[in-house]
Design a protein around this motif. Structure first.
Motif, short mmCIF file in Angstrom:
data_model
loop_
_atom_site.label_atom_id
_atom_site.label_comp_id
_atom_site.label_asym_id
_atom_site.label_seq_id
_atom_site.Cartn_x
_atom_site.Cartn_y
_atom_site.Cartn_z
N LEU A 298 -6.05 -10.54 -51.01
CA LEU A 298 -7.09 -11.37 -51.60
C LEU A 298 -6.50 -12.59 -52.32
O LEU A 298 -7.09 -13.67 -52.31
N LEU A 299 -5.35 -12.42 -52.94
CA LEU A 299 -4.76 -13.51 -53.73
C LEU A 299 -3.98 -14.52 -52.90
O LEU A 299 -3.84 -15.67 -53.31
N GLY B 144 -5.00 -6.18 -53.08
CA GLY B 144 -5.00 -7.22 -54.10
C GLY B 144 -4.22 -8.44 -53.65
O GLY B 144 -4.66 -9.58 -53.83
N GLY C 151 -9.13 -9.69 -56.53
CA GLY C 151 -7.73 -9.56 -56.11
C GLY C 151 -6.81 -9.28 -57.28
O GLY C 151 -5.96 -8.38 -57.22
N ARG D 157 -12.22 -14.20 -54.17
CA ARG D 157 -10.94 -13.58 -53.83
C ARG D 157 -10.06 -13.34 -55.06
O ARG D 157 -9.44 -12.29 -55.19
N ALA E 282 -9.03 -10.80 -45.40
CA ALA E 282 -9.05 -10.33 -46.79
C ALA E 282 -10.33 -9.55 -47.06
O ALA E 282 -10.32 -8.53 -47.75
#
Length: 136
Positions: free
Chosen positions: A68-69, A65, A13, A9, A78
């Motif tokens: 994912l983060l 992004g 990300g 991730r 995600a």
């Protein structure tokens, strides 16, 4: 979140979020060029104005992004966001003859930068279909 999921991730990300932030100051000429490329894979994007496309691409990259983060976003969600992003990128790759060899799969020199997005699709699949924690 385990170390494997963190790597799956955090790395893409951060890359995608940085790309979106980097496009915030993009001029309409650059947006028009990118829109032309994007429309080759997703024709409906060609109907957007350059300004609309800029907002779409910047917002999309920042959203993917960030998803994912952010650790509270579930892996599957995600992964679905990343999968949609990767599918859009790969549609441009596969629908442009100059990006693939005559077999339609292997990249030409021009296609190598887009072909790398296959890794994003693989990461997305890992996040969507990977095993979650077992409940006790």
């Amino acid at each position: 979140m385990n170390l494997g999921n963190l790597a799956l991730r955090a790395i893409p990300g951060a890359w995608i979020l940085n790309s979106g932030i980097g496009k915030l100051g993009m001029d309409n000429g650059t947006a028009g060029y990118l829109k032309g490329m994007a429309a080759s894979g997703i024709p409906a994007l060609g109907d957007l104005s350059d300004e609309q496309f800029k907002k779409f691409i910047v917002g999309g990259e920042i959203a993917v992004g960030s998803a994912l983060l952010l650790p509270f976003v579930p892996n599957r969600l995600a992964g679905l966001a990343l999968g949609g992003f990767a599918a859009g990128m790969l549609s441009m790759y596969f629908k442009n003859d100059e990006m693939t060899e005559s077999d339609g799969i292997r990249p030409t020199q021009d296609g190598v930068p887009m072909a790398k997005d296959m890794w994003l699709a693989a990461i997305a699949l890992g996040l969507v279909f990977g095993r979650g924690k077992k409940s006790n």
